[in-house]
Design an enzyme around this catalytic site. Structure first.
Site, PDB file in Angstrom:
ATOM      1  N   GLU A 122      34.272  41.282  42.051  1.00 44.46           N
ATOM      2  CA  GLU A 122      34.407  41.190  43.509  1.00 44.46           C
ATOM      3  C   GLU A 122      35.823  40.726  43.806  1.00 44.46           C
ATOM      4  O   GLU A 122      36.353  39.863  43.100  1.00 44.46           O
ATOM      5  CB  GLU A 122      33.381  40.190  44.071  1.00 44.46           C
ATOM      6  CG  GLU A 122      33.524  39.904  45.558  1.00 44.46           C
ATOM      7  CD  GLU A 122      32.494  38.883  46.036  1.00 44.46           C
ATOM      8  OE1 GLU A 122      31.345  38.902  45.535  1.00 44.46           O
ATOM      9  OE2 GLU A 122      32.841  38.042  46.895  1.00 44.46           O
ATOM     10  N   GLU A 127      38.605  34.946  52.932  1.00 42.83           N
ATOM     11  CA  GLU A 127      37.382  34.312  53.407  1.00 42.83           C
ATOM     12  C   GLU A 127      37.777  33.050  54.164  1.00 42.83           C
ATOM     13  O   GLU A 127      38.765  32.395  53.835  1.00 42.83           O
ATOM     14  CB  GLU A 127      36.458  33.936  52.257  1.00 42.83           C
ATOM     15  CG  GLU A 127      35.761  35.100  51.585  1.00 42.83           C
ATOM     16  CD  GLU A 127      34.778  34.632  50.541  1.00 42.83           C
ATOM     17  OE1 GLU A 127      33.574  34.591  50.821  1.00 42.83           O
ATOM     18  OE2 GLU A 127      35.231  34.301  49.432  1.00 42.83           O
TER      19      GLU A 127
END
Length: 243
Positions: A122, A127
């Site tokens: 990933e 974020e």
């Protein structure tokens, strides 16, 4: 680098030739509290921007009188519509404020050639969790490290005004992945050439955009903040024949 794919979000609605609108119940990922819907209240275009909006509402799509979720939001992907192996990805965005918000700009492998998550990896371009104001994060996950990440796999950068426009980008090459905020380098993850356990990033990945609410990292939700929005001005993908 040559521009190979972009969305400027200038139409009347999301281009479904480029994007999938994903629908998931609350709790499907990371104990998040929102349901991801295809409702126009959660995903819409306005003034040349994509708005992914989270709402505090009683969500009962089957109308059985039992709330499926108390929050709704949006999650979109390019899976099976656009994916890349080695690329520069650039996203100009405004992030929401408030405890419990968890917007993300990230990538997942399309075919999972090394197995399901986390084996095939990933890439988290950006974020942000609202309970840690102003600090944005970039990370990679793999089979060896996927929860408690070592310093070489995650880094953060302080931005005083995350709700203003900033450009979040990533350059993914055969030998390393480099993350940036407004062209300032945040982290470099090197390919040590020891196998897929540390470097599953030799396969095609697709792009994900979402706004989660609560969950394992999003934390306690402040109900008074809603509605909140992740706003995207553009997404651009470039590739270079010399990766």
């Amino acid at each position: 680098y040559v521009l190979v794919w972009e969305d400027l979000f200038e139409g009347d609605g999301l281009d479904l030739d480029k994007w999938n609108i994903e629908q998931w119940p609350s709790g499907a990922f990371n104990e998040e509290e929102q349901a991801y819907t295809d409702e126009i209240d959660n995903i819409y275009l306005e003034d040349g921007n994509l708005h992914i909006r989270a709402l505090r509402e009683t969500y009962d799509p089957d109308e059985n009188g039992v709330a499926d979720a108390l929050y709704t939001s949006g999650r979109i992907s390019t899976k099976h519509k656009a994916d890349w192996q080695y690329a520069k990805v650039e996203v100009k965005a405004q992030l929401p404020l408030g405890a419990g918000t968890w917007p993300a700009i990230w990538m997942l492998p399309t075919e999972n050639i090394y197995g399901d998550w986390p084996e095939s990896g990933e890439i988290d371009i950006m974020e942000y969790v609202g309970h840690n104001p102003g600090r944005v994060h970039s990370s990679v996950h793999n089979a060896t490290y996927h929860k408690d990440l070592p310093p070489q796999q995650t880094s953060s950068f302080y931005i005083g005004d995350v709700d203003s426009w900033h450009v979040y980008s990533m350059v993914w090459r055969r030998d390393k992945i480099t993350f940036y905020v407004d062209n300032e380098e945040i982290m470099v993850y090197d390919n040590l050439e020891t196998g897929f356990e540390l470097w599953p990033f030799d396969q095609k990945f697709h792009l994900m955009l979402n706004l989660a609410i609560g969950g394992t990292w999003g934390g306690t939700v402040a109900p008074e903040i809603f509605p909140v929005e992740l706003i995207i001005d553009y997404v651009k993908v470039y590739q270079n024949s010399c990766n």
